[in-house]
Design a protein around this motif. Structure first.
Motif, PDB file in Angstrom:
ATOM      1  N   ASP A  27       0.819  -1.216   0.000  1.00 16.84           N
ATOM      2  CA  ASP A  27       0.000   0.000   0.000  1.00 16.84           C
ATOM      3  C   ASP A  27       0.849   1.260   0.000  1.00 16.84           C
ATOM      4  OD1 ASP A  27      -2.255  -1.573   0.031  1.00 16.84           O
ATOM      5  OD2 ASP A  27      -2.573  -1.411   2.198  1.00 16.84           O
ATOM      6  N   ALA A  28       2.065   1.169   0.546  1.00 16.11           N
ATOM      7  CA  ALA A  28       2.927   2.351   0.622  1.00 16.11           C
ATOM      8  C   ALA A  28       3.521   2.727  -0.734  1.00 16.11           C
ATOM      9  CB  ALA A  28       4.057   2.102   1.627  1.00 16.11           C
ATOM     10  N   ILE A  29       3.589   1.777  -1.652  1.00 19.22           N
ATOM     11  CA  ILE A  29       4.203   2.056  -2.960  1.00 19.22           C
ATOM     12  C   ILE A  29       3.389   3.064  -3.764  1.00 19.22           C
ATOM     13  CG2 ILE A  29       4.831   1.038  -5.184  1.00 19.22           C
ATOM     14  CD1 ILE A  29       5.716  -1.459  -3.680  1.00 19.22           C
ATOM     15  N   PRO A  30       2.079   2.846  -4.010  1.00 22.53           N
ATOM     16  CA  PRO A  30       1.326   3.869  -4.749  1.00 22.53           C
ATOM     17  C   PRO A  30       1.236   5.194  -4.011  1.00 22.53           C
ATOM     18  CG  PRO A  30      -0.131   2.132  -3.940  1.00 22.53           C
ATOM     19  CD  PRO A  30       1.258   1.652  -3.742  1.00 22.53           C
ATOM     20  N   ASN A  31       1.159   5.145  -2.686  1.00 22.97           N
ATOM     21  CA  ASN A  31       1.113   6.400  -1.929  1.00 22.97           C
ATOM     22  C   ASN A  31       2.364   7.236  -2.173  1.00 22.97           C
ATOM     23  OD1 ASN A  31      -1.345   5.662  -0.831  1.00 22.97           O
ATOM     24  ND2 ASN A  31      -0.451   4.808   1.035  1.00 22.97           N
ATOM     25  N   TYR A  32       3.509   6.575  -2.191  1.00 21.83           N
ATOM     26  CA  TYR A  32       4.775   7.282  -2.390  1.00 21.83           C
ATOM     27  C   TYR A  32       4.919   7.787  -3.825  1.00 21.83           C
ATOM     28  CZ  TYR A  32       9.841   7.916  -2.852  1.00 21.83           C
ATOM     29  OH  TYR A  32      11.088   8.419  -3.122  1.00 21.83           O
ATOM     30  N   LEU A  33       4.709   6.902  -4.797  1.00 20.57           N
ATOM     31  CA  LEU A  33       4.920   7.283  -6.193  1.00 20.57           C
ATOM     32  C   LEU A  33       3.898   8.325  -6.660  1.00 20.57           C
ATOM     33  CD1 LEU A  33       5.882   3.889  -7.871  1.00 20.57           C
ATOM     34  CD2 LEU A  33       7.354   5.664  -6.943  1.00 20.57           C
ATOM     35  N   ASN A  34       2.670   8.199  -6.231  1.00 22.61           N
ATOM     36  CA  ASN A  34       1.670   9.192  -6.619  1.00 22.61           C
ATOM     37  C   ASN A  34       1.976  10.564  -6.028  1.00 22.61           C
ATOM     38  OD1 ASN A  34       0.328   7.216  -8.047  1.00 22.61           O
ATOM     39  ND2 ASN A  34      -1.189   6.814  -6.445  1.00 22.61           N
ATOM     40  N   SER A  35       2.632  10.575  -4.868  1.00 24.06           N
ATOM     41  CA  SER A  35       3.028  11.856  -4.280  1.00 24.06           C
ATOM     42  C   SER A  35       4.154  12.519  -5.069  1.00 24.06           C
ATOM     43  CB  SER A  35       3.472  11.658  -2.829  1.00 24.06           C
ATOM     44  OG  SER A  35       4.731  10.973  -2.763  1.00 24.06           O
ATOM     45  N   LEU A  36       4.841  11.724  -5.910  1.00 27.70           N
ATOM     46  CA  LEU A  36       5.912  12.254  -6.767  1.00 27.70           C
ATOM     47  C   LEU A  36       5.407  12.609  -8.160  1.00 27.70           C
ATOM     48  CD1 LEU A  36       8.774   9.732  -5.858  1.00 27.70           C
ATOM     49  CD2 LEU A  36       8.344  11.996  -4.882  1.00 27.70           C
ATOM     50  N   LYS A  37       4.087  12.692  -8.317  1.00 23.69           N
ATOM     51  CA  LYS A  37       3.443  13.066  -9.587  1.00 23.69           C
ATOM     52  C   LYS A  37       3.465  11.935 -10.616  1.00 23.69           C
ATOM     53  CE  LYS A  37       2.897  17.101  -7.750  1.00 23.69           C
ATOM     54  NZ  LYS A  37       1.593  17.437  -7.138  1.00 23.69           N
ATOM     55  N   PHE A  38       3.674  10.693 -10.160  1.00 19.24           N
ATOM     56  CA  PHE A  38       3.482   9.564 -11.063  1.00 19.24           C
ATOM     57  C   PHE A  38       1.974   9.390 -11.276  1.00 19.24           C
ATOM     58  CE2 PHE A  38       7.778   8.905 -10.021  1.00 19.24           C
ATOM     59  CZ  PHE A  38       8.328   7.907 -10.808  1.00 19.24           C
ATOM     60  N   LYS A  39       1.603   8.976 -12.471  1.00 14.32           N
ATOM     61  CA  LYS A  39       0.191   8.761 -12.781  1.00 14.32           C
ATOM     62  C   LYS A  39      -0.082   7.268 -12.799  1.00 14.32           C
ATOM     63  CE  LYS A  39      -3.445   9.898 -16.113  1.00 14.32           C
ATOM     64  NZ  LYS A  39      -3.746  10.549 -17.405  1.00 14.32           N
ATOM     65  N   GLN A  40      -0.875   6.805 -11.859  1.00 11.87           N
ATOM     66  CA  GLN A  40      -1.112   5.369 -11.723  1.00 11.87           C
ATOM     67  C   GLN A  40      -2.085   4.857 -12.776  1.00 11.87           C
ATOM     68  OE1 GLN A  40      -2.302   4.220  -7.786  1.00 11.87           O
ATOM     69  NE2 GLN A  40      -2.221   2.025  -8.215  1.00 11.87           N
ATOM     70  N   ASP A  41      -1.792   3.678 -13.309  1.00 18.14           N
ATOM     71  CA  ASP A  41      -2.651   2.999 -14.277  1.00 18.14           C
ATOM     72  C   ASP A  41      -3.436   1.922 -13.530  1.00 18.14           C
ATOM     73  OD1 ASP A  41      -3.857   1.642 -16.323  1.00 18.14           O
ATOM     74  OD2 ASP A  41      -2.053   1.410 -17.546  1.00 18.14           O
ATOM     75  N   HIS A  42      -4.754   2.028 -13.544  1.00 25.41           N
ATOM     76  CA  HIS A  42      -5.602   1.123 -12.765  1.00 25.41           C
ATOM     77  C   HIS A  42      -6.203   0.002 -13.599  1.00 25.41           C
ATOM     78  CE1 HIS A  42      -5.557   3.761  -9.206  1.00 25.41           C
ATOM     79  NE2 HIS A  42      -5.638   4.765 -10.060  1.00 25.41           N
ATOM     80  N   ARG A  43      -5.739  -0.212 -14.827  1.00 28.31           N
ATOM     81  CA  ARG A  43      -6.399  -1.182 -15.701  1.00 28.31           C
ATOM     82  C   ARG A  43      -6.350  -2.614 -15.159  1.00 28.31           C
ATOM     83  NH1 ARG A  43      -3.866   0.261 -21.463  1.00 28.31           N
ATOM     84  NH2 ARG A  43      -2.083   0.676 -20.100  1.00 28.31           N
ATOM     85  N   LEU A  44      -5.219  -2.999 -14.571  1.00 34.33           N
ATOM     86  CA  LEU A  44      -5.133  -4.354 -14.024  1.00 34.33           C
ATOM     87  C   LEU A  44      -6.149  -4.574 -12.909  1.00 34.33           C
ATOM     88  CD1 LEU A  44      -1.285  -5.098 -13.835  1.00 34.33           C
ATOM     89  CD2 LEU A  44      -2.949  -6.090 -15.401  1.00 34.33           C
ATOM     90  N   VAL A  45      -6.202  -3.628 -12.000  1.00 34.17           N
ATOM     91  CA  VAL A  45      -7.138  -3.739 -10.873  1.00 34.17           C
ATOM     92  C   VAL A  45      -8.576  -3.656 -11.358  1.00 34.17           C
ATOM     93  CG1 VAL A  45      -7.887  -2.686  -8.724  1.00 34.17           C
ATOM     94  CG2 VAL A  45      -5.457  -2.793  -9.269  1.00 34.17           C
ATOM     95  N   ASP A  46      -8.849  -2.756 -12.295  1.00 35.58           N
ATOM     96  CA  ASP A  46     -10.216  -2.603 -12.807  1.00 35.58           C
ATOM     97  C   ASP A  46     -10.691  -3.880 -13.490  1.00 35.58           C
ATOM     98  OD1 ASP A  46     -10.231  -0.038 -11.858  1.00 35.58           O
ATOM     99  OD2 ASP A  46      -9.855   0.911 -13.803  1.00 35.58           O
ATOM    100  N   THR A  47      -9.811  -4.534 -14.243  1.00 31.62           N
ATOM    101  CA  THR A  47     -10.188  -5.788 -14.903  1.00 31.62           C
ATOM    102  C   THR A  47     -10.485  -6.873 -13.886  1.00 31.62           C
ATOM    103  OG1 THR A  47      -8.814  -5.216 -16.820  1.00 31.62           O
ATOM    104  CG2 THR A  47      -9.441  -7.530 -16.558  1.00 31.62           C
ATOM    105  N   ARG A  48      -9.629  -6.960 -12.863  1.00 36.49           N
ATOM    106  CA  ARG A  48      -9.863  -7.975 -11.819  1.00 36.49           C
ATOM    107  C   ARG A  48     -11.188  -7.717 -11.104  1.00 36.49           C
ATOM    108  NH1 ARG A  48      -7.388  -7.631  -6.638  1.00 36.49           N
ATOM    109  NH2 ARG A  48      -5.665  -6.475  -7.603  1.00 36.49           N
ATOM    110  N   LEU A  49     -11.475  -6.468 -10.788  1.00 41.33           N
ATOM    111  CA  LEU A  49     -12.736  -6.149 -10.120  1.00 41.33           C
ATOM    112  C   LEU A  49     -13.932  -6.439 -11.016  1.00 41.33           C
ATOM    113  CD1 LEU A  49     -11.820  -2.786  -8.331  1.00 41.33           C
ATOM    114  CD2 LEU A  49     -12.122  -5.038  -7.292  1.00 41.33           C
ATOM    115  N   ALA A  50     -13.816  -6.143 -12.306  1.00 43.21           N
ATOM    116  CA  ALA A  50     -14.915  -6.395 -13.234  1.00 43.21           C
ATOM    117  C   ALA A  50     -15.224  -7.891 -13.311  1.00 43.21           C
ATOM    118  CB  ALA A  50     -14.568  -5.852 -14.612  1.00 43.21           C
ATOM    119  N   LEU A  51     -14.188  -8.711 -13.387  1.00 47.84           N
ATOM    120  CA  LEU A  51     -14.397 -10.154 -13.432  1.00 47.84           C
ATOM    121  C   LEU A  51     -15.018 -10.664 -12.132  1.00 47.84           C
ATOM    122  CD1 LEU A  51     -11.060 -11.261 -15.157  1.00 47.84           C
ATOM    123  CD2 LEU A  51     -13.359 -11.358 -16.155  1.00 47.84           C
TER     124      LEU A  51
END
Length: 227
Positions: free
Chosen positions: A21-45
């Motif tokens: 959980d700390a990885i996206p929190n850290y990288l997003n704070s550095l202005k990285f733009k997260q891609d949620h496609r993997l998670v969205d596909t898993r949730l859709a299934l």
């Protein structure tokens, strides 16, 4: 600074999940733009499988089994298919990926993590793909959870962030403060660079001081005997 939340340091799943959980929190704070496609596909299934199961239960409850048995058979087959796709997606597509995103300069980054049973080591695989389509670069790390969890189970963000910034150039570029290595001690002391005559003088003074101390000690002992 340690977080207020405390977990059990003996629970490997909690250690991994908190670190993940700390990885996206850290990288997003550095202005990285997260891609949620993997998670969205898993949730859709997952939600699709749940919806089929719920619909099957509902029409069986309302209409009974006999009028809906063919629909139920089709629903079971579809549910099995979707769960098979979901299992394949998690095991062979995501493969432990906890973060996908794009750096401010357009470079894409993918981070997958894993642990082994009863081994408190955090295995991290980081794949960086340049914006211009160059060959992907992979960095693999294996670090102990004790580097960023204290004995009470609090997560300490700074050493975790330093680990990532010092090992991955694209993160170092976005967070140069965390990327600075700890200054190492000077390998050679000043006295090793001194002139030979200076060293001789120091040795002579130390020898004289030691001789004087021995003489003073002998004098005190002789006086005590006379008394």
């Amino acid at each position: 600074m340690a977080s207020q939340e405390k977990i059990s340091v003996h629970n490997l799943a909690d250690l991994k999940n908190t670190s993940d959980d700390a990885i996206p929190n850290y990288l997003n704070s550095l202005k990285f733009k997260q891609d949620h496609r993997l998670v969205d596909t898993r949730l859709a299934l997952g939600y699709s499988a749940f919806a089929i199961a719920a619909a099957c239960f509902l029409w069986d409850y309302k209409l009974g089994f006999e009028p809906t048995k063919y629909y139920t058979a089709a629903a079971v087959a579809l549910y099995t298919l979707i769960n098979g796709v979901l299992t394949y997606w998690i095991g062979f597509v995501e493969k432990g990926t906890v973060y996908q995103g794009t750096a401010p300069d357009g470079t894409t980054i993918s981070i997958a993590t894993s642990t082994k049973k009863n081994v408190p080591t955090y295995n991290v695989k980081i794949t960086v793909t340049p914006k211009k389509g160059g060959a992907p670069q992979t960095v693999e790390l294996a670090r102990s959870f004790t580097e960023w969890f204290d004995v009470q189970g609090h997560f300490v963000a700074r050493p975790f962030q330093v680990m990532l910034a010092t090992q991955v150039p694209i993160i170092a570029k976005a967070d140069p403060k965390r990327a600075q290595p700890v200054a190492a001690a000077a390998p050679t002391s000043d006295i090793m660079n001194a002139d030979v005559s200076v060293l001789d003088a120091i040795a002579a003074s130390e020898s004289t001081a030691a001789t004087g101390a021995e003489a003073a000690s002998s004098g005190k002992k002789s006086k005590r005997r006379k008394a």
